[in-house]
Write an enzyme that holds these catalytic residues in place. Structure first.
Site: not given
Ligand code: E4P
Length: 213
Positions: A81-82
């Site tokens: 997750k960015i």
């Protein structure tokens, strides 16, 4: 539509692992567990077969890429997750070329989702509940994102996130969103309806009057 559980609690995941298609976590959810992240992530990845989103905490692209590569080594089903920032999108572009799956998080507009898709994000997560909380229309943003992705043939899938109630899940399904990630309490509510309970109670009561053979 795929249903993910939005939690870092392994007990909740174990209970519903027969149903859910994946899991999303975030630093706030992990902090509630009061256990080392690596330990929690390993357990979650062993409990569900589907994608498990684990978030980076670096704010620069190099740092995010470094963290992402480490997270991706934990298990084959890890999705990194960015956050939706300029640095984040640089990291997503690099990771996508390396074959690391990404979930771009903290998406609040269709333009952000478009940029994430262009950078090669595997998933984008519009936070519908937080948009609603701020007086916006969370599901309206999802309704804008979906045709944009379809129009250009992006393979990026939409995870409807920050789900607050069963209505969000229904709207996500009606719009044809690929995935909704749902907190444990909301997921449990999806099973129920007062008329189902009343119907069962009536059937059981009537069953008492059936002569026992
Ligand atoms: C999604 O991936 C996030 O973990 C989550 O949906 C955030 O929801 P919140 O707005 O309830 O914190």
């Amino acid at each position: 539509m795929n249903l993910y559980l939005d939690t870092a609690n392994v007990e909740e995941i174990r209970e519903l692992s027969w149903l859910v298609d994946g899991v999303t976590t975030n630093p706030s959810l992990v902090a509630r567990e009061e256990r080392p992240f690596s330990e929690v992530l390993r357990e979650i990845c062993a409990t569900v077969r589907g994608p498990v989103s684990a978030e980076v905490v670096a704010s620069d692209a190099d740092g995010m890429v470094r963290e992402a590569r480490e997270l991706a080594k934990v298990a084959a089903n890890v999705v990194v997750k960015i956050p939706m920032t300029e640095a984040g999108m640089q990291a997503v572009q690099i990771l996508s070329r390396e074959g690391v799956r990404t979930n771009v998080t903290l998406v609040f507009s269709a333009n952000q989702a478009l940029l994430a898709a262009k950078c090669g994000a595997t998933y984008v997560s519009p936070f519908v509940g937080r948009i609603d909380d701020a007086g916006g229309d969370g599901m309206g943003v999802v309704a804008e994102i979906l045709p944009i992705l379809r129009h250009y043939g992006f393979p990026t899938e939409v995870i409807v996130a920050s789900v607050r109630h069963p209505g969000h899940v229904l709207q996500a399904a009606l719009l044809g969103a690929h995935i909704a990630t749902v907190p444990y309490g909301v997921l449990k509510k999806l099973f129920g309806h007062p008329l189902t309970d009343a119907g069962i109670a009536r059937f059981l009561k009537d069953w008492q009057r059936v002569p026992k053979g």
